[in-house]
Write a protein that holds these residues in place. Structure first.
Motif, PDB file in Angstrom:
ATOM      1  N   THR A 273      18.771  -3.017 -22.116  1.00 16.20           N
ATOM      2  CA  THR A 273      17.783  -3.714 -22.932  1.00 16.20           C
ATOM      3  C   THR A 273      16.539  -4.085 -22.133  1.00 16.20           C
ATOM      4  O   THR A 273      15.557  -4.539 -22.705  1.00 16.20           O
ATOM      5  N   THR A 274      16.593  -3.896 -20.800  1.00 17.46           N
ATOM      6  CA  THR A 274      15.498  -4.294 -19.920  1.00 17.46           C
ATOM      7  C   THR A 274      14.922  -3.075 -19.220  1.00 17.46           C
ATOM      8  O   THR A 274      15.657  -2.216 -18.737  1.00 17.46           O
ATOM      9  N   ARG A 275      13.600  -2.993 -19.164  1.00 13.78           N
ATOM     10  CA  ARG A 275      12.937  -1.861 -18.542  1.00 13.78           C
ATOM     11  C   ARG A 275      13.342  -1.720 -17.079  1.00 13.78           C
ATOM     12  O   ARG A 275      13.704  -2.701 -16.414  1.00 13.78           O
ATOM     13  N   GLN A 276      13.257  -0.495 -16.605  1.00 15.18           N
ATOM     14  CA  GLN A 276      13.592  -0.192 -15.223  1.00 15.18           C
ATOM     15  C   GLN A 276      12.394  -0.479 -14.316  1.00 15.18           C
ATOM     16  O   GLN A 276      11.243  -0.222 -14.700  1.00 15.18           O
ATOM     17  N   VAL A 277      12.650  -1.023 -13.139  1.00 18.26           N
ATOM     18  CA  VAL A 277      11.586  -1.287 -12.174  1.00 18.26           C
ATOM     19  C   VAL A 277      10.978   0.039 -11.723  1.00 18.26           C
ATOM     20  O   VAL A 277      11.697   0.975 -11.367  1.00 18.26           O
ATOM     21  N   THR A 278       9.655   0.125 -11.750  1.00 17.06           N
ATOM     22  CA  THR A 278       8.962   1.361 -11.384  1.00 17.06           C
ATOM     23  C   THR A 278       7.971   1.121 -10.242  1.00 17.06           C
ATOM     24  O   THR A 278       7.538  -0.010  -9.999  1.00 17.06           O
ATOM     25  N   TYR A 279       7.629   2.225  -9.576  1.00 18.95           N
ATOM     26  CA  TYR A 279       6.662   2.219  -8.480  1.00 18.95           C
ATOM     27  C   TYR A 279       5.593   3.275  -8.749  1.00 18.95           C
ATOM     28  O   TYR A 279       5.865   4.282  -9.411  1.00 18.95           O
TER      29      TYR A 279
ATOM     30  N   GLN B  87       3.509  14.520   1.878  1.00 18.03           N
ATOM     31  CA  GLN B  87       4.498  13.467   1.777  1.00 18.03           C
ATOM     32  C   GLN B  87       4.443  12.831   0.371  1.00 18.03           C
ATOM     33  O   GLN B  87       3.385  12.780  -0.246  1.00 18.03           O
ATOM     34  N   ILE B  88       5.606  12.375  -0.101  1.00 20.30           N
ATOM     35  CA  ILE B  88       5.621  11.539  -1.309  1.00 20.30           C
ATOM     36  C   ILE B  88       5.505  10.097  -0.858  1.00 20.30           C
ATOM     37  O   ILE B  88       6.280   9.624  -0.011  1.00 20.30           O
ATOM     38  N   GLU B  89       4.509   9.420  -1.403  1.00 27.15           N
ATOM     39  CA  GLU B  89       4.242   8.034  -1.049  1.00 27.15           C
ATOM     40  C   GLU B  89       4.410   7.156  -2.289  1.00 27.15           C
ATOM     41  O   GLU B  89       4.129   7.587  -3.409  1.00 27.15           O
ATOM     42  N   VAL B  90       4.881   5.935  -2.068  1.00 29.84           N
ATOM     43  CA  VAL B  90       5.067   5.005  -3.176  1.00 29.84           C
ATOM     44  C   VAL B  90       4.398   3.678  -2.863  1.00 29.84           C
ATOM     45  O   VAL B  90       4.198   3.309  -1.696  1.00 29.84           O
ATOM     46  N   GLU B  91       4.051   2.977  -3.933  1.00 23.66           N
ATOM     47  CA  GLU B  91       3.447   1.650  -3.814  1.00 23.66           C
ATOM     48  C   GLU B  91       3.993   0.804  -4.970  1.00 23.66           C
ATOM     49  O   GLU B  91       4.156   1.274  -6.082  1.00 23.66           O
ATOM     50  N   GLY B  92       4.257  -0.451  -4.692  1.00 23.28           N
ATOM     51  CA  GLY B  92       4.739  -1.311  -5.775  1.00 23.28           C
ATOM     52  C   GLY B  92       5.855  -2.234  -5.306  1.00 23.28           C
ATOM     53  O   GLY B  92       5.953  -2.503  -4.120  1.00 23.28           O
TER      54      GLY B  92
ATOM     55  N   GLU C 115       0.868  -1.182   0.000  1.00 27.36           N
ATOM     56  CA  GLU C 115       0.000   0.000   0.000  1.00 27.36           C
ATOM     57  C   GLU C 115       0.899   1.224   0.000  1.00 27.36           C
ATOM     58  O   GLU C 115       2.106   1.127   0.217  1.00 27.36           O
ATOM     59  N   PHE C 116       0.336   2.372  -0.322  1.00 28.99           N
ATOM     60  CA  PHE C 116       1.148   3.584  -0.409  1.00 28.99           C
ATOM     61  C   PHE C 116       1.828   3.865   0.927  1.00 28.99           C
ATOM     62  O   PHE C 116       1.186   3.887   1.981  1.00 28.99           O
ATOM     63  N   SER C 117       3.146   4.055   0.849  1.00 32.30           N
ATOM     64  CA  SER C 117       3.943   4.291   2.049  1.00 32.30           C
ATOM     65  C   SER C 117       4.763   5.563   1.858  1.00 32.30           C
ATOM     66  O   SER C 117       5.365   5.766   0.797  1.00 32.30           O
ATOM     67  N   PRO C 118       4.821   6.428   2.878  1.00 31.45           N
ATOM     68  CA  PRO C 118       5.607   7.663   2.750  1.00 31.45           C
ATOM     69  C   PRO C 118       7.107   7.365   2.733  1.00 31.45           C
ATOM     70  O   PRO C 118       7.585   6.504   3.466  1.00 31.45           O
ATOM     71  N   VAL C 119       7.836   8.083   1.864  1.00 33.06           N
ATOM     72  CA  VAL C 119       9.292   7.887   1.776  1.00 33.06           C
ATOM     73  C   VAL C 119      10.066   9.183   1.986  1.00 33.06           C
ATOM     74  O   VAL C 119      11.242   9.159   2.355  1.00 33.06           O
ATOM     75  N   ILE C 120       9.406  10.347   1.780  1.00 30.01           N
ATOM     76  CA  ILE C 120      10.101  11.622   1.947  1.00 30.01           C
ATOM     77  C   ILE C 120       9.073  12.742   1.911  1.00 30.01           C
ATOM     78  O   ILE C 120       8.007  12.607   1.289  1.00 30.01           O
ATOM     79  N   ALA C 121       9.376  13.824   2.591  1.00 24.96           N
ATOM     80  CA  ALA C 121       8.500  14.994   2.527  1.00 24.96           C
ATOM     81  C   ALA C 121       8.573  15.608   1.135  1.00 24.96           C
ATOM     82  O   ALA C 121       9.657  15.726   0.548  1.00 24.96           O
ATOM     83  N   ALA C 122       7.426  15.991   0.591  1.00 30.25           N
ATOM     84  CA  ALA C 122       7.394  16.564  -0.755  1.00 30.25           C
ATOM     85  C   ALA C 122       8.265  17.807  -0.845  1.00 30.25           C
ATOM     86  O   ALA C 122       8.897  18.069  -1.879  1.00 30.25           O
TER      87      ALA C 122
END
Length: 288
Positions: free
Chosen positions: A266-272, A280-285, A186-193
């Motif tokens: 040649t391989t796509r980068q892992v994204t979130y 806050q900036i939140e990410v999920e993935g 689930e979306f988790s905060p990683v840093i203040a915007a």
């Protein structure tokens, strides 16, 4: 042992990498498109092993034909052998071109030294098949056979070293294949915007996984910070339009989905998935 055998080629390898890189650079944008094609960025994995499979498969078949002639006295294989040797020689030239292009972005040191050793051995094998082709074309079938048999022995040595490079050094292997990173269900905060400057790649941590986030207004992109090509730090990369460019070998990935825009990757980068919520900036993935 292979590392010691490749050590004398250190200076030559560094010089050759600069020459190949300079060749593509002097061509400008067309050179970049050509490099993308030769690296195999459009294919989803390197083009080099595709061509080496043709070389090894063809060389093995020619060896069977040649041994049938020498041991069993088989007749009627001259035309098939000539065509086969020609295909092997052309494929080997293509494999040399793709190999040199991949090689220019190797790490200096043991990896590059062993890659040079691999390349030089296979160039000798390629020369043997080219000579064999013209001997056969000129009617010297027997001598052509001996050059082909020498070629497959040399090619086998080069192939062994190629496997060593891939399996020991992870050469041209997706660096994120076995380490996609910390998963946030689930979306988790990683840093203040407020701590993420506008349009500036910024490193953040999701648990033990380093991510690079890019904020443009309220739109936020998040990618794994380890470049899929050779492990370069994308958080130190440059933004160019809708892409982020690795500082090591200049692979370019689309911010929105990590797709490769330019190689050598040649391989796509892992994204979130990323968003701004409660300052806050939140990410999920990551996004599979």
């Amino acid at each position: 042992m292979l590392e010691r055998a490749g050590a004398p080629f250190r200076g030559f390898g560094d010089w050759l990498a600069r020459v190949v890189d300079g060749f593509y650079r002097v061509l400008g944008q067309p050179g970049k498109w050509l490099q993308d094609f030769v690296n195999g960025s459009w294919l989803g994995h390197p083009l080099h092993p595709v061509l080496t499979d043709v070389v090894i498969g063809g060389a093995t078949l020619i060896a069977v034909f040649d041994l049938a002639v020498l041991v069993l006295g088989a007749d009627g294989l001259e035309t098939a052998s000539l065509i086969g040797v020609g295909i092997v020689a052309l494929s080997a030239l293509g494999a040399t071109t793709t190999g040199l292009t991949d090689f220019k972005d190797t790490h200096t040191g043991n990896e590059r030294n062993v890659v040079v050793l691999h390349g030089l051995i296979n160039i000798v094998a390629t020369a043997a098949y080219i000579v064999s082709f013209f001997l056969r074309l000129g009617g010297s079938e027997s001598l052509g056979i001996w050059f082909s048999l020498a070629g497959i022995l040399i090619l086998t040595a080069g192939g062994y070293i190629g496997g060593h490079i891939v399996f020991k050094y992870g050469y041209m292997v997706n660096r994120n294949a076995f380490a996609k990173g910390q998963r946030a269900k689930e979306f988790s905060p990683v840093i203040a915007a407020a701590d993420v400057p506008e349009s500036t790649p910024t490193k953040v941590m999701l648990g033990s996984t380093a991510l690079v986030v890019v904020r443009r207004g309220d739109v936020v992109h998040a990618l794994k910070a380890t470049c899929s090509h050779a492990g370069g730090p994308l958080d130190q990369g440059e933004l160019v339009d809708d892409t982020i460019v690795c500082p090591w070998h200049f692979s370019a990935f689309r911010l929105a989905d990590g797709a490769v825009r330019h190689g050598p990757a040649t391989t796509r980068q892992v994204t979130y998935r990323a968003r701004v919520s409660d300052l806050q900036i939140e990410v999920e993935g990551p996004i599979d």
